[in-house]
Design a protein around this motif. Sequence first.
Motif, PDB file in Angstrom:
ATOM      1  N   ALA A   1       0.597  -1.439  -0.009  1.00  0.00           N
ATOM      2  CA  ALA A   1       0.106  -0.058  -0.072  1.00  0.00           C
ATOM      3  C   ALA A   1       1.425   1.782   0.060  1.00  0.00           C
ATOM      4  O   ALA A   1       1.053   2.275  -0.349  1.00  0.00           O
ATOM      5  CB  ALA A   1      -0.664  -0.408   1.009  1.00  0.00           C
ATOM      6  N   HIS A   2       2.241   1.406   0.605  1.00  0.00           N
ATOM      7  CA  HIS A   2       2.910   2.427   0.812  1.00  0.00           C
ATOM      8  C   HIS A   2       3.334   2.221  -0.700  1.00  0.00           C
ATOM      9  O   HIS A   2       3.786   3.591  -1.013  1.00  0.00           O
ATOM     10  CB  HIS A   2       3.517   2.140   1.638  1.00  0.00           C
ATOM     11  CG  HIS A   2       4.820   3.238   1.858  1.00  0.00           C
ATOM     12  ND1 HIS A   2       4.588   4.355   3.363  1.00  0.00           N
ATOM     13  CD2 HIS A   2       5.549   4.256   1.600  1.00  0.00           C
ATOM     14  CE1 HIS A   2       5.448   5.365   3.594  1.00  0.00           C
ATOM     15  NE2 HIS A   2       5.474   5.706   2.579  1.00  0.00           N
ATOM     16  N   LEU A   3       4.008   1.794  -1.568  1.00  0.00           N
ATOM     17  CA  LEU A   3       4.512   1.769  -2.132  1.00  0.00           C
ATOM     18  C   LEU A   3       3.398   2.144  -3.649  1.00  0.00           C
ATOM     19  O   LEU A   3       3.737   3.092  -4.641  1.00  0.00           O
ATOM     20  CB  LEU A   3       5.502  -0.079  -2.914  1.00  0.00           C
ATOM     21  CG  LEU A   3       5.837   0.668  -3.771  1.00  0.00           C
ATOM     22  CD1 LEU A   3       6.566   1.561  -4.214  1.00  0.00           C
ATOM     23  CD2 LEU A   3       6.679  -0.976  -4.907  1.00  0.00           C
ATOM     24  N   SER A   4       2.598   1.867  -2.936  1.00  0.00           N
ATOM     25  CA  SER A   4       1.114   1.916  -4.286  1.00  0.00           C
ATOM     26  C   SER A   4       1.028   3.464  -4.559  1.00  0.00           C
ATOM     27  O   SER A   4       1.117   4.526  -4.736  1.00  0.00           O
ATOM     28  CB  SER A   4      -0.236   1.847  -4.036  1.00  0.00           C
ATOM     29  OG  SER A   4      -1.094   1.576  -4.736  1.00  0.00           O
ATOM     30  N   ARG A   5       1.006   4.096  -2.797  1.00  0.00           N
ATOM     31  CA  ARG A   5       0.862   5.549  -2.589  1.00  0.00           C
ATOM     32  C   ARG A   5       2.455   6.441  -3.262  1.00  0.00           C
ATOM     33  O   ARG A   5       2.256   7.695  -4.225  1.00  0.00           O
ATOM     34  CB  ARG A   5       1.009   5.648  -1.270  1.00  0.00           C
ATOM     35  CG  ARG A   5      -1.417   5.745  -0.738  1.00  0.00           C
ATOM     36  CD  ARG A   5      -0.781   6.177   0.387  1.00  0.00           C
ATOM     37  NE  ARG A   5      -0.442   5.463   1.362  1.00  0.00           N
ATOM     38  CZ  ARG A   5      -0.290   4.357   2.183  1.00  0.00           C
ATOM     39  NH1 ARG A   5      -1.478   3.728   1.614  1.00  0.00           N
ATOM     40  NH2 ARG A   5      -0.228   3.897   3.502  1.00  0.00           N
ATOM     41  N   LEU A   6       3.356   5.653  -3.308  1.00  0.00           N
ATOM     42  CA  LEU A   6       4.413   6.269  -3.508  1.00  0.00           C
ATOM     43  C   LEU A   6       4.624   6.337  -5.111  1.00  0.00           C
ATOM     44  O   LEU A   6       4.691   7.427  -6.399  1.00  0.00           O
ATOM     45  CB  LEU A   6       5.757   5.803  -3.435  1.00  0.00           C
ATOM     46  CG  LEU A   6       6.575   5.685  -1.441  1.00  0.00           C
ATOM     47  CD1 LEU A   6       7.227   4.874  -1.723  1.00  0.00           C
ATOM     48  CD2 LEU A   6       6.196   7.109  -1.418  1.00  0.00           C
ATOM     49  N   GLU A   7       3.755   5.678  -5.336  1.00  0.00           N
ATOM     50  CA  GLU A   7       4.036   5.767  -7.570  1.00  0.00           C
ATOM     51  C   GLU A   7       2.476   6.416  -7.997  1.00  0.00           C
ATOM     52  O   GLU A   7       3.038   6.683  -9.100  1.00  0.00           O
ATOM     53  CB  GLU A   7       3.852   4.120  -7.662  1.00  0.00           C
ATOM     54  CG  GLU A   7       5.415   3.174  -7.787  1.00  0.00           C
ATOM     55  CD  GLU A   7       4.945   1.593  -8.471  1.00  0.00           C
ATOM     56  OE1 GLU A   7       3.300   0.833  -8.815  1.00  0.00           O
ATOM     57  OE2 GLU A   7       5.316   0.925  -8.335  1.00  0.00           O
ATOM     58  N   THR A   8       1.884   6.492  -6.923  1.00  0.00           N
ATOM     59  CA  THR A   8       0.590   7.609  -7.593  1.00  0.00           C
ATOM     60  C   THR A   8       0.854   9.290  -7.043  1.00  0.00           C
ATOM     61  O   THR A   8       0.001   9.801  -7.342  1.00  0.00           O
ATOM     62  CB  THR A   8      -0.966   7.138  -6.898  1.00  0.00           C
ATOM     63  OG1 THR A   8      -0.472   6.778  -6.162  1.00  0.00           O
ATOM     64  CG2 THR A   8      -1.246   6.293  -7.731  1.00  0.00           C
ATOM     65  N   GLY A   9       1.977   9.208  -6.572  1.00  0.00           N
ATOM     66  CA  GLY A   9       1.808  10.180  -6.070  1.00  0.00           C
ATOM     67  C   GLY A   9       1.457  11.161  -4.455  1.00  0.00           C
ATOM     68  O   GLY A   9       2.016  12.199  -4.161  1.00  0.00           O
ATOM     69  N   GLN A  10       0.695   9.793  -4.234  1.00  0.00           N
ATOM     70  CA  GLN A  10       0.278  10.559  -2.620  1.00  0.00           C
ATOM     71  C   GLN A  10       1.214  10.375  -1.468  1.00  0.00           C
ATOM     72  O   GLN A  10       0.735  10.729  -0.523  1.00  0.00           O
ATOM     73  CB  GLN A  10      -1.325   8.824  -2.677  1.00  0.00           C
ATOM     74  CG  GLN A  10      -1.695   9.684  -3.703  1.00  0.00           C
ATOM     75  CD  GLN A  10      -2.898   8.065  -3.531  1.00  0.00           C
ATOM     76  OE1 GLN A  10      -3.674   8.111  -2.280  1.00  0.00           O
ATOM     77  NE2 GLN A  10      -2.900   7.012  -3.952  1.00  0.00           N
ATOM     78  N   ARG A  11       1.768  10.119  -2.021  1.00  0.00           N
ATOM     79  CA  ARG A  11       3.436   9.563  -0.423  1.00  0.00           C
ATOM     80  C   ARG A  11       4.150  10.700  -1.409  1.00  0.00           C
ATOM     81  O   ARG A  11       5.351   9.700  -2.523  1.00  0.00           O
ATOM     82  CB  ARG A  11       2.890   9.021  -0.225  1.00  0.00           C
ATOM     83  CG  ARG A  11       1.929   8.776   1.055  1.00  0.00           C
ATOM     84  CD  ARG A  11       2.029   9.199   2.046  1.00  0.00           C
ATOM     85  NE  ARG A  11       2.873   9.224   3.189  1.00  0.00           N
ATOM     86  CZ  ARG A  11       2.994   8.550   3.850  1.00  0.00           C
ATOM     87  NH1 ARG A  11       1.846   6.937   4.155  1.00  0.00           N
ATOM     88  NH2 ARG A  11       4.048   8.149   4.383  1.00  0.00           N
ATOM     89  N   GLN A  12       5.354  11.266  -0.254  1.00  0.00           N
ATOM     90  CA  GLN A  12       6.611  11.283  -0.718  1.00  0.00           C
ATOM     91  C   GLN A  12       7.764  10.185  -0.391  1.00  0.00           C
ATOM     92  O   GLN A  12       7.910  10.154   0.787  1.00  0.00           O
ATOM     93  CB  GLN A  12       7.134  13.181  -0.517  1.00  0.00           C
ATOM     94  CG  GLN A  12       6.399  13.752  -0.693  1.00  0.00           C
ATOM     95  CD  GLN A  12       6.879  16.085  -0.414  1.00  0.00           C
ATOM     96  OE1 GLN A  12       8.617  15.647  -0.503  1.00  0.00           O
ATOM     97  NE2 GLN A  12       6.264  16.299  -0.192  1.00  0.00           N
ATOM     98  N   PRO A  13       8.709  10.176  -1.562  1.00  0.00           N
ATOM     99  CA  PRO A  13       9.551   9.183  -1.265  1.00  0.00           C
ATOM    100  C   PRO A  13      10.648  10.194  -0.034  1.00  0.00           C
ATOM    101  O   PRO A  13      10.760  10.926  -0.586  1.00  0.00           O
ATOM    102  CB  PRO A  13       9.776   8.316  -2.110  1.00  0.00           C
ATOM    103  CG  PRO A  13       9.946   9.740  -3.123  1.00  0.00           C
ATOM    104  CD  PRO A  13       8.502  10.305  -2.807  1.00  0.00           C
TER     105      PRO A  13
END
Length: 216
Positions: free
Chosen positions: A48-60
């Motif tokens: 879920a965290h990686l998915s949010r990174l890939e969709t721009g919802q979280r900053q890496p």
Amino acid sequence: MTSHETGPSASETPADAVSAVAPQLRALRRRAALTLEAAARAAGLSPAHLSRLETGQRQPSLPMLLSLARVYGTTVSELLGETTADRDAVVRADAMEPTFAGGWTYWQAGGAGRGMQALRVHVPHGSQGDIVRVHPGEEWIHVLRGRLRLRLGDAVHRLGPGDSAHFDSLTPHRIAAQDIDGVELLFVHTLLQSPTAALCLGPATATTHHDLGEMP
């Protein structure tokens, strides 16, 4: 891993950087022929965290980018979509564009696409102080400004301007800025170009490589 005098230009903001990184993360994962679940597991993240990174919802954060770069067998520069026309030995100060990720500001201080990666990094106070990192290779850190708290295994070191640390990255380690203005570092690491290279990230209380959970 900021110069306090240098900020983002009007055309480059943290949001711009995230929007550029997100599709690149997905493209490189697919190029490595990894499912979301497999890539997340190898990087010590939840799907879920990686998915949010890939969709721009979280900053890496920078540790996340380092982790994903090793999993995908590439460099942080490529994850960020940066390209260079040649492999010049000299990197000019005015060519170092700031990149923003997870509260960190950093500048590429060495040639892209090489096995040894050099960065100038600004770590804000309280940023990523609870993240433990374990991975193959070596790291060299030199404090330019501010004070750094470095934990290597069970030992805690406090570094000031001019101090350096050079250590085996298989030693569990984490860093934190002690000053409210953060700490500015030169950071050099060996980037192992192997999709099977293991890097583990997790809270300071984690005791095993499997008990990592999702990072904040």
